[in-house]
Design an enzyme around this catalytic site. Sequence first.
Site, short mmCIF file in Angstrom:
data_model
loop_
_atom_site.label_atom_id
_atom_site.label_comp_id
_atom_site.label_asym_id
_atom_site.label_seq_id
_atom_site.Cartn_x
_atom_site.Cartn_y
_atom_site.Cartn_z
N LYS A 21 -1.25 -3.46 -3.06
CA LYS A 21 -2.28 -3.21 -2.66
C LYS A 21 -2.72 -1.72 -3.72
CE LYS A 21 -5.22 -1.08 0.34
NZ LYS A 21 -6.27 -0.09 0.82
N SER A 77 0.42 -0.92 0.16
CA SER A 77 -0.08 0.40 -0.19
C SER A 77 0.94 1.51 0.22
CB SER A 77 -0.65 -0.38 1.24
OG SER A 77 -1.68 0.87 0.98
N GLN A 105 -8.71 3.91 0.40
CA GLN A 105 -10.11 3.59 1.18
C GLN A 105 -10.53 5.09 2.06
OE1 GLN A 105 -7.95 0.96 1.29
NE2 GLN A 105 -9.40 0.16 -0.07
#
Length: 489
Positions: free
Chosen positions: A333, A308, A337
């Site tokens: 990733k 991420s 969000q």
Amino acid sequence: MLKKRTAILMMVISLIVGSLLTMFLTGSNSIAGQASSGEGLLASITSGGLKAEETRKIGAAIDLIEGNYYKDIERSALVDGAINGMMEALSDPYSTYMGQETAQQFEESIEGSFSGIGAEVSMEDGNVVVVSPIKGSPAEKAGIRSKDILLSVNGESLAGLELNAAVAKIRGVKGSTASIEVKRNGVAEPIKYAIVRDDVALETVNASLRKDGIGMIEITQFSLNTAERFKEELTNLEKQGMKGLVIDVRNNPGGVLSVVIDITQQFVPKGELIVQVEDKNGKREKSFSKGSSKSYPITLLMNKGSASASEILAGALQQSADVVLVGENSFGKGTVQTSFDRQLGDGSLLKITIAKWLTPDGTWIHEEGIKPDIAVSQPDYFMVAPINKEKTLQFNKNSDDVKSAQVMLDGLGYKPGRVDGYFDVGTQKAVKTFQTSQKIKANGIIDSKTAEALEKVLIEHIQDPLNDTQLKQGIAEVQKEIKAMASKK
């Protein structure tokens, strides 16, 4: 092929889920992720209530359950279950619903405060799968690895459970033990770990300066205070005359979007792209650096546990700052969000994937990861499975536990002669030599005492920077660049 059903949840009492690249919102107030990294996306987020017929349908379902189900059930459990069902319908590992307690723990983890075993997990095909253990956490120290499947906790199976239910079984107070059974690819028998829950270190940035002038900065995750701490440590290293820098994001599962952008722009020339965030309509918000490049050479260390936000840093430094990436392919990733709590009104929280992020050149690395410029794997003993202490290993045995012991002995220089799992005379001799060095009865048999001693010595060996192959390569690259720069003067 089974359809992949995934879910992910922050478990900060028993697990810390760190790679949720999150623009964290409380109602209408953005705590992170604004700046140049998503104002348009945040502004475009809309909401709408249920239609009358939808309200009637859900209400009727609750009434039917309460009136006819053979056991009493809390109405709140039905409502929570309905919301969980909505999130599962998304088939997204990073969109989830959190109840009040879990939501509070999630907020604490974003702030960098948590306790537990220290690992990020996701739910894949009904299995609780480790994304990455947090560096220095009880999980990492015990030997939990990325891609491990958690089978049971304290004898209770996690099979078939929703992630929330699995989390409930793993939770516990600091000092208590989580006996976890793990399935690992390439190992036939389940591996057992006894992990003592503890506070996971709040410090996310660790820095040091080598005698040769090369600075080392390790980032364990991107919490709200990480950018400030990183600036402090970087400034301190530069004041000491640092000649080159190695940034280490191995096993860093990620964190807050605005934080990684803040850190990244300290190395990317002004005006160059750091990251692109794309919504479902294809609209892209581009984050450009407001900083400047550095005059000294830099390398970045990463592995399959780098996820991420770590991948945003890696991608931007590689493509916009000519930084050399060393290590293994990253996790992969590539989504963003946003978390909402005020809208639900009771302290619970919805975390929803609102966009995907792209590297400066427009690549979506989701489920693919970023390839290093220089691929370097750690020695086999770095990933070896622990030995089952309930079994005794001796001459003529053949098992995965024997193979683990052989890999450990070989890594420590005791040269068993083979690492295929068969306990031969050479293995017996290596065990005796090890036992003698540890002042254990040298009988050539691996009982629990010998196994524990072997693993203890191996951990100390792994923690020694001199045995870190990836780190040595990263340092070597910086040293090479320093020499090249000096020759041009």
